[in-house]
Design a protein around this motif. Structure first.
Motif, PDB file in Angstrom:
ATOM      1  N   ASP A  76      -3.303 -38.023   5.757  1.00  0.00           N
ATOM      2  CA  ASP A  76      -3.483 -38.758   7.006  1.00  0.00           C
ATOM      3  C   ASP A  76      -2.782 -40.114   6.961  1.00  0.00           C
ATOM      4  O   ASP A  76      -2.230 -40.558   7.967  1.00  0.00           O
ATOM      5  CB  ASP A  76      -4.969 -38.947   7.316  1.00  0.00           C
ATOM      6  N   ALA A  77      -2.783 -40.758   5.801  1.00  0.00           N
ATOM      7  CA  ALA A  77      -2.087 -42.046   5.690  1.00  0.00           C
ATOM      8  C   ALA A  77      -0.590 -41.873   5.911  1.00  0.00           C
ATOM      9  O   ALA A  77       0.055 -42.702   6.574  1.00  0.00           O
ATOM     10  CB  ALA A  77      -2.351 -42.665   4.320  1.00  0.00           C
ATOM     11  N   LEU A  78      -0.021 -40.797   5.393  1.00  0.00           N
ATOM     12  CA  LEU A  78       1.400 -40.528   5.605  1.00  0.00           C
ATOM     13  C   LEU A  78       1.691 -40.248   7.075  1.00  0.00           C
ATOM     14  O   LEU A  78       2.673 -40.741   7.635  1.00  0.00           O
ATOM     15  CB  LEU A  78       1.844 -39.335   4.751  1.00  0.00           C
ATOM     16  N   VAL A  79       0.840 -39.454   7.694  1.00  0.00           N
ATOM     17  CA  VAL A  79       1.028 -39.104   9.106  1.00  0.00           C
ATOM     18  C   VAL A  79       0.942 -40.344   9.983  1.00  0.00           C
ATOM     19  O   VAL A  79       1.763 -40.549  10.892  1.00  0.00           O
ATOM     20  CB  VAL A  79      -0.012 -38.047   9.524  1.00  0.00           C
ATOM     21  N   VAL A  90       9.582 -31.083   7.847  1.00  0.00           N
ATOM     22  CA  VAL A  90       9.791 -30.106   6.777  1.00  0.00           C
ATOM     23  C   VAL A  90       9.607 -30.771   5.417  1.00  0.00           C
ATOM     24  O   VAL A  90       9.000 -30.199   4.500  1.00  0.00           O
ATOM     25  CB  VAL A  90      11.181 -29.456   6.892  1.00  0.00           C
ATOM     26  N   GLY A  91      10.103 -31.988   5.281  1.00  0.00           N
ATOM     27  CA  GLY A  91       9.934 -32.700   4.026  1.00  0.00           C
ATOM     28  C   GLY A  91       8.474 -32.954   3.694  1.00  0.00           C
ATOM     29  O   GLY A  91       8.054 -32.831   2.541  1.00  0.00           O
ATOM     30  N   LEU A  92       7.704 -33.275   4.709  1.00  0.00           N
ATOM     31  CA  LEU A  92       6.275 -33.514   4.506  1.00  0.00           C
ATOM     32  C   LEU A  92       5.576 -32.240   4.048  1.00  0.00           C
ATOM     33  O   LEU A  92       4.735 -32.260   3.144  1.00  0.00           O
ATOM     34  CB  LEU A  92       5.649 -34.034   5.800  1.00  0.00           C
ATOM     35  N   LEU A 122       1.487 -33.200  13.694  1.00  0.00           N
ATOM     36  CA  LEU A 122       1.433 -33.091  12.237  1.00  0.00           C
ATOM     37  C   LEU A 122       0.005 -32.808  11.768  1.00  0.00           C
ATOM     38  O   LEU A 122      -0.212 -31.981  10.874  1.00  0.00           O
ATOM     39  CB  LEU A 122       1.950 -34.373  11.586  1.00  0.00           C
ATOM     40  N   ARG A 123      -0.955 -33.476  12.370  1.00  0.00           N
ATOM     41  CA  ARG A 123      -2.345 -33.234  11.987  1.00  0.00           C
ATOM     42  C   ARG A 123      -2.754 -31.795  12.293  1.00  0.00           C
ATOM     43  O   ARG A 123      -3.442 -31.137  11.492  1.00  0.00           O
ATOM     44  CB  ARG A 123      -3.267 -34.208  12.719  1.00  0.00           C
ATOM     45  N   ALA A 124      -2.336 -31.282  13.455  1.00  0.00           N
ATOM     46  CA  ALA A 124      -2.703 -29.922  13.845  1.00  0.00           C
ATOM     47  C   ALA A 124      -2.065 -28.891  12.922  1.00  0.00           C
ATOM     48  O   ALA A 124      -2.711 -27.918  12.502  1.00  0.00           O
ATOM     49  CB  ALA A 124      -2.295 -29.663  15.298  1.00  0.00           C
ATOM     50  N   SER A 162       6.645 -31.128   0.382  1.00  0.00           N
ATOM     51  CA  SER A 162       6.124 -31.946  -0.709  1.00  0.00           C
ATOM     52  C   SER A 162       4.601 -31.902  -0.801  1.00  0.00           C
ATOM     53  O   SER A 162       4.003 -32.634  -1.595  1.00  0.00           O
ATOM     54  CB  SER A 162       6.582 -33.403  -0.547  1.00  0.00           C
ATOM     55  N   ALA A 163       3.967 -31.043   0.011  1.00  0.00           N
ATOM     56  CA  ALA A 163       2.511 -30.890  -0.039  1.00  0.00           C
ATOM     57  C   ALA A 163       2.106 -30.232  -1.369  1.00  0.00           C
ATOM     58  O   ALA A 163       2.899 -29.521  -1.988  1.00  0.00           O
ATOM     59  CB  ALA A 163       2.042 -30.051   1.143  1.00  0.00           C
ATOM     60  N   PRO A 164       0.864 -30.442  -1.827  1.00  0.00           N
ATOM     61  CA  PRO A 164      -0.205 -31.216  -1.188  1.00  0.00           C
ATOM     62  C   PRO A 164      -0.076 -32.717  -1.453  1.00  0.00           C
ATOM     63  O   PRO A 164       0.563 -33.127  -2.419  1.00  0.00           O
ATOM     64  CB  PRO A 164      -1.468 -30.669  -1.853  1.00  0.00           C
ATOM     65  N   HIS A 165      -0.699 -33.477  -0.557  1.00  0.00           N
ATOM     66  CA  HIS A 165      -0.658 -34.933  -0.663  1.00  0.00           C
ATOM     67  C   HIS A 165      -2.066 -35.476  -0.893  1.00  0.00           C
ATOM     68  O   HIS A 165      -3.042 -34.919  -0.386  1.00  0.00           O
ATOM     69  CB  HIS A 165      -0.094 -35.534   0.616  1.00  0.00           C
TER      70      HIS A 165
END
Length: 229
Positions: free
Chosen positions: A175-178, A163-165, A90-92, A168-171
Motif C-alpha cells: 500500500d505504501a508503494l501504491v 508490470v514492474g510492481l 493497483l489496489r484492486a 517484483s511482488a511480494p512487497h
C-alpha cells in the motif's frame, strides 16, 4: 473421493488457489481436479482445455477487480482524477493473487501466459492493464489529465510501472508503494480541477463495458466471486 457434481465456481476457486501458490506453468488439470474433488473428465465437460479454464478464471477475476475498482472510485470524492483511478486500480488488482501472478508473468517466460495473451488477442489481455490507452485518451478529453500530457505515452509508461510492481511482488508494504505512485501521478499529471465528476462518469461507463464483456465470455455456472480483502 471425487465429488460427482460441483459448481463451475468451485472448480475455478480450486484453480485460483493453486495458481496463487505455484504460478501458471506449474498447475495441471490433474492438480485442479484433485483440489476440486472431481474426476478430470468433469473439467473437460466444462472447459475444452486447461487454457480455456485459466481464461475463464482470468475473466472472473478481472471482472471482480473492475467491480471493486468501480466502488472505490465512486466513493472517492476525487475519484475521477487519474492519480486516484490508478491508485485504486493497483489496489484492486493486487487484492487478487491470480491477477498478480498473471501480470507478473505476462512479460516473462511463462509459456501458458504467452498462449493466453496470444489466443485472446483482441480482448483485454494484450493490453495487460485495467486502464488502457483508450481510457487515458478519454480522461484527457474530459480535462482530468493536463493538456500538455500525451495520453498514449502516459499509458505506456504507467503500464511499465504496473508490470514492474507485479513482477517484483511480494512487497512488505504494497500500500505504501501504491500510495507513493499515486502521489507522483497527482503531482505530474492530474489536471488542476475542482469537479472530477466527468472522470468518474467516464470510468463508470468504461467499467460497465469491461464487466459486460467478461460476463458474456464466462462459462455456464460461473458467477461473480467477491474479491478477497
Amino acid at each position: 473421493m471425487p465429488r460427482p457434481s460441483v459448481s463451475t465456481d468451485h472448480i475455478l476457486d480450486s484453480a485460483a488457489n493453486l495458481l496463487a501458490r505455484r504460478g501458471f506453468d506449474h498447475v495441471t488439470t490433474e492438480d485442479i481436479a484433485k483440489a476440486a474433488g472431481v474426476a478430470k473428465g468433469v473439467l473437460y465437460l466444462r472447459f475444452a482445455s486447461k487454457d480455456e479454464l485459466f481464461g475463464a478464471l482470468l475473466d472472473r477475476e478481472f471482472a471482480n477487480a473492475v467491480r471493486a475498482l468501480a466502488t472505490l472510485v465512486e466513493e472517492d470524492p476525487r475519484g475521477g482524477l487519474l492519480s486516484r483511478l490508478y491508485l485504486h486500480s493497483l489496489r484492486a488488482v493486487h487484492a487478487s493473487p491470480v491477477l498478480t501472478a498473471f501480470y507478473s508473468a505476462a512479460h516473462g517466460e511463462s509459456r501458458v501466459v504467452a498462449r493466453l495473451v496470444r489466443d485472446r488477442s483482441g480482448s483485454r489481455y494484450p493490453a495487460r492493464q485495467v486502464l488502457g490507452t483508450d481510457f487515458f485518451e478519454e480522461l484527457h478529453r474530459k480535462g482530468m489529465i493536463r493538456a500538455d500530457i500525451e495520453p498514449g505515452t502516459l499509458a505506456r509508461l504507467l503500464a511499465v510501472w504496473s508490470v514492474g510492481l507485479a513482477a517484483s511482488a511480494p512487497h512488505d508494504d504494497i500500500d505504501a508503494l501504491v500510495v507513493g505512485i499515486g502521489d507522483l501521478i497527482a503531482r505530474a499529471v492530474d489536471a488542476d480541477v475542482t469537479d472530477t465528476t466527468p472522470g468518474k462518469v467516464a470510468f463508470a461507463e468504461f467499467a460497465h463495458r469491461l464487466i459486460d464483456h467478461a460476463e458474456q465470455t464466462a462459462p455456464a455456472g460461473a458467477g461473480r466471486k467477491e474479491p478477497r480483502p
